[in-house]
Design a protein around this motif. Structure first.
Motif, PDB file in Angstrom:
ATOM      1  N   ILE A 195       0.843  -1.196   0.000  1.00 23.87           N
ATOM      2  CA  ILE A 195       0.000   0.000   0.000  1.00 23.87           C
ATOM      3  C   ILE A 195       0.878   1.247   0.000  1.00 23.87           C
ATOM      4  O   ILE A 195       0.598   2.207  -0.726  1.00 23.87           O
ATOM      5  N   SER A 196       1.951   1.234   0.782  1.00 23.80           N
ATOM      6  CA  SER A 196       2.817   2.420   0.824  1.00 23.80           C
ATOM      7  C   SER A 196       3.402   2.731  -0.551  1.00 23.80           C
ATOM      8  O   SER A 196       3.479   3.896  -0.954  1.00 23.80           O
ATOM      9  N   THR A 197       3.783   1.710  -1.297  1.00 25.69           N
ATOM     10  CA  THR A 197       4.320   1.921  -2.643  1.00 25.69           C
ATOM     11  C   THR A 197       3.238   2.449  -3.574  1.00 25.69           C
ATOM     12  O   THR A 197       3.479   3.371  -4.369  1.00 25.69           O
ATOM     13  N   LEU A 198       2.037   1.901  -3.475  1.00 27.23           N
ATOM     14  CA  LEU A 198       0.937   2.363  -4.340  1.00 27.23           C
ATOM     15  C   LEU A 198       0.587   3.819  -4.058  1.00 27.23           C
ATOM     16  O   LEU A 198       0.348   4.593  -4.993  1.00 27.23           O
ATOM     17  N   VAL A 199       0.576   4.212  -2.796  1.00 29.95           N
ATOM     18  CA  VAL A 199       0.294   5.610  -2.451  1.00 29.95           C
ATOM     19  C   VAL A 199       1.383   6.516  -3.008  1.00 29.95           C
ATOM     20  O   VAL A 199       1.092   7.571  -3.581  1.00 29.95           O
ATOM     21  N   ARG A 200       2.639   6.121  -2.879  1.00 32.29           N
ATOM     22  CA  ARG A 200       3.739   6.927  -3.419  1.00 32.29           C
ATOM     23  C   ARG A 200       3.659   7.024  -4.943  1.00 32.29           C
ATOM     24  O   ARG A 200       3.974   8.056  -5.536  1.00 32.29           O
ATOM     25  N   HIS A 201       3.211   5.956  -5.584  1.00 31.83           N
ATOM     26  CA  HIS A 201       3.048   5.963  -7.036  1.00 31.83           C
ATOM     27  C   HIS A 201       1.913   6.909  -7.450  1.00 31.83           C
ATOM     28  O   HIS A 201       2.056   7.673  -8.412  1.00 31.83           O
ATOM     29  N   ILE A 202       0.806   6.860  -6.740  1.00 30.32           N
ATOM     30  CA  ILE A 202      -0.294   7.801  -7.021  1.00 30.32           C
ATOM     31  C   ILE A 202       0.193   9.229  -6.825  1.00 30.32           C
ATOM     32  O   ILE A 202      -0.099  10.113  -7.639  1.00 30.32           O
ATOM     33  N   GLU A 203       0.958   9.460  -5.776  1.00 33.12           N
ATOM     34  CA  GLU A 203       1.517  10.794  -5.537  1.00 33.12           C
ATOM     35  C   GLU A 203       2.387  11.232  -6.720  1.00 33.12           C
ATOM     36  O   GLU A 203       2.283  12.374  -7.190  1.00 33.12           O
ATOM     37  N   GLY A 204       3.225  10.339  -7.220  1.00 32.15           N
ATOM     38  CA  GLY A 204       4.077  10.664  -8.364  1.00 32.15           C
ATOM     39  C   GLY A 204       3.266  11.039  -9.584  1.00 32.15           C
ATOM     40  O   GLY A 204       3.613  11.968 -10.320  1.00 32.15           O
ATOM     41  N   ASN A 205       2.168  10.320  -9.795  1.00 32.74           N
ATOM     42  CA  ASN A 205       1.296  10.619 -10.928  1.00 32.74           C
ATOM     43  C   ASN A 205       0.660  11.993 -10.767  1.00 32.74           C
ATOM     44  O   ASN A 205       0.595  12.769 -11.727  1.00 32.74           O
ATOM     45  N   ILE A 206       0.221  12.321  -9.570  1.00 29.63           N
ATOM     46  CA  ILE A 206      -0.369  13.641  -9.312  1.00 29.63           C
ATOM     47  C   ILE A 206       0.668  14.735  -9.544  1.00 29.63           C
ATOM     48  O   ILE A 206       0.385  15.758 -10.184  1.00 29.63           O
ATOM     49  N   ILE A 207       1.864  14.517  -9.048  1.00 30.15           N
ATOM     50  CA  ILE A 207       2.938  15.505  -9.223  1.00 30.15           C
ATOM     51  C   ILE A 207       3.204  15.734 -10.706  1.00 30.15           C
ATOM     52  O   ILE A 207       3.312  16.877 -11.160  1.00 30.15           O
ATOM     53  N   GLU A 208       3.297  14.652 -11.462  1.00 31.90           N
ATOM     54  CA  GLU A 208       3.622  14.787 -12.884  1.00 31.90           C
ATOM     55  C   GLU A 208       2.471  15.388 -13.686  1.00 31.90           C
ATOM     56  O   GLU A 208       2.670  16.281 -14.497  1.00 31.90           O
ATOM     57  N   ARG A 209       1.268  14.899 -13.492  1.00 33.98           N
ATOM     58  CA  ARG A 209       0.147  15.319 -14.336  1.00 33.98           C
ATOM     59  C   ARG A 209      -0.505  16.623 -13.894  1.00 33.98           C
ATOM     60  O   ARG A 209      -0.953  17.403 -14.733  1.00 33.98           O
ATOM     61  N   VAL A 210      -0.569  16.862 -12.591  1.00 30.42           N
ATOM     62  CA  VAL A 210      -1.232  18.070 -12.097  1.00 30.42           C
ATOM     63  C   VAL A 210      -0.211  19.180 -11.846  1.00 30.42           C
ATOM     64  O   VAL A 210      -0.301  20.247 -12.451  1.00 30.42           O
ATOM     65  N   SER A 211       0.748  18.934 -10.953  1.00 31.07           N
ATOM     66  CA  SER A 211       1.710  19.993 -10.612  1.00 31.07           C
ATOM     67  C   SER A 211       2.530  20.426 -11.822  1.00 31.07           C
ATOM     68  O   SER A 211       2.647  21.613 -12.105  1.00 31.07           O
ATOM     69  N   ILE A 219      -5.576  -5.250  -0.656  1.00 36.69           N
ATOM     70  CA  ILE A 219      -4.503  -5.550   0.291  1.00 36.69           C
ATOM     71  C   ILE A 219      -4.995  -5.332   1.720  1.00 36.69           C
ATOM     72  O   ILE A 219      -4.723  -6.147   2.614  1.00 36.69           O
ATOM     73  N   ALA A 220      -5.722  -4.243   1.945  1.00 35.81           N
ATOM     74  CA  ALA A 220      -6.262  -3.977   3.289  1.00 35.81           C
ATOM     75  C   ALA A 220      -7.168  -5.120   3.741  1.00 35.81           C
ATOM     76  O   ALA A 220      -7.087  -5.572   4.888  1.00 35.81           O
ATOM     77  N   LYS A 221      -7.999  -5.604   2.835  1.00 37.45           N
ATOM     78  CA  LYS A 221      -8.890  -6.733   3.171  1.00 37.45           C
ATOM     79  C   LYS A 221      -8.086  -7.994   3.459  1.00 37.45           C
ATOM     80  O   LYS A 221      -8.442  -8.773   4.342  1.00 37.45           O
ATOM     81  N   GLN A 222      -7.002  -8.213   2.735  1.00 32.67           N
ATOM     82  CA  GLN A 222      -6.152  -9.370   2.979  1.00 32.67           C
ATOM     83  C   GLN A 222      -5.507  -9.290   4.366  1.00 32.67           C
ATOM     84  O   GLN A 222      -5.396 -10.297   5.057  1.00 32.67           O
ATOM     85  N   CYS A 223      -5.107  -8.095   4.757  1.00 32.93           N
ATOM     86  CA  CYS A 223      -4.455  -7.912   6.056  1.00 32.93           C
ATOM     87  C   CYS A 223      -5.447  -8.000   7.213  1.00 32.93           C
ATOM     88  O   CYS A 223      -5.141  -8.593   8.247  1.00 32.93           O
ATOM     89  N   LEU A 224      -6.614  -7.426   7.043  1.00 33.33           N
ATOM     90  CA  LEU A 224      -7.567  -7.304   8.150  1.00 33.33           C
ATOM     91  C   LEU A 224      -8.612  -8.413   8.208  1.00 33.33           C
ATOM     92  O   LEU A 224      -9.257  -8.592   9.233  1.00 33.33           O
TER      93      LEU A 224
END
Length: 137
Positions: A24-40, A123-128
């Motif tokens: 999940i941490s990697t996926l969040v960082r990847h989404i952040e990278g996409n936002i930085i590139e496409r929006v910022s 992933i959250a469902k798998q963990c919880l």
């Protein structure tokens, strides 16, 4: 995303099923990278360099850091959409050697985020397991 992330601890947020899968941490960082590139960079014309390879490396990120990333980057999208003019929506940015309007990129980002959010929820469902609380409204 925040509803799913809030249910997990640091270990769960950084867990991945195998070495070929993302946490999940990697996926969040990847989404952040996409936002930085496409929006910022793409829409707001800020001078930003994205390192996609780094964001996809398995790196430990704490729950509080992930929550801050999600809140900050989603707020950036909200603020950008609230302020954006029709003219800016029609402006173009280069994406993989192809011109795309900013409106097209916002639609692409929404689809991209949706895909990764599904992975995060799974992933959250798998963990919880039975302790997972639905994020549905």
């Amino acid at each position: 995303m925040l509803k799913a992330v809030s249910q997990l601890d640091d270990k769960q947020l950084n867990w991945r099923p195998n070495e070929f899968s993302h946490s999940i941490s990697t996926l969040v960082r990847h989404i952040e990278g996409n936002i930085i590139e496409r929006v910022s960079k793409g829409i707001l014309n800020q001078e930003i360099l994205r390192n996609r390879e780094d964001e996809l490396k398995h790196t430990f990120v704490s729950k509080s850091e992930l929550e801050a990333i999600i809140e900050e980057r989603i707020q950036l999208i909200i603020d950008t959409i609230r302020k954006i003019s029709d003219e800016t929506l029609e402006q173009k940015q280069m994406v993989r050697n192809r011109e795309r309007t900013n409106l097209d990129m916002l639609h692409q980002c929404a689809a991209h985020f949706s895909e990764h959010m599904g992975q995060i929820f799974y992933i959250a469902k798998q963990c919880l397991k039975e302790d997972y609380k639905s994020t549905s409204l």
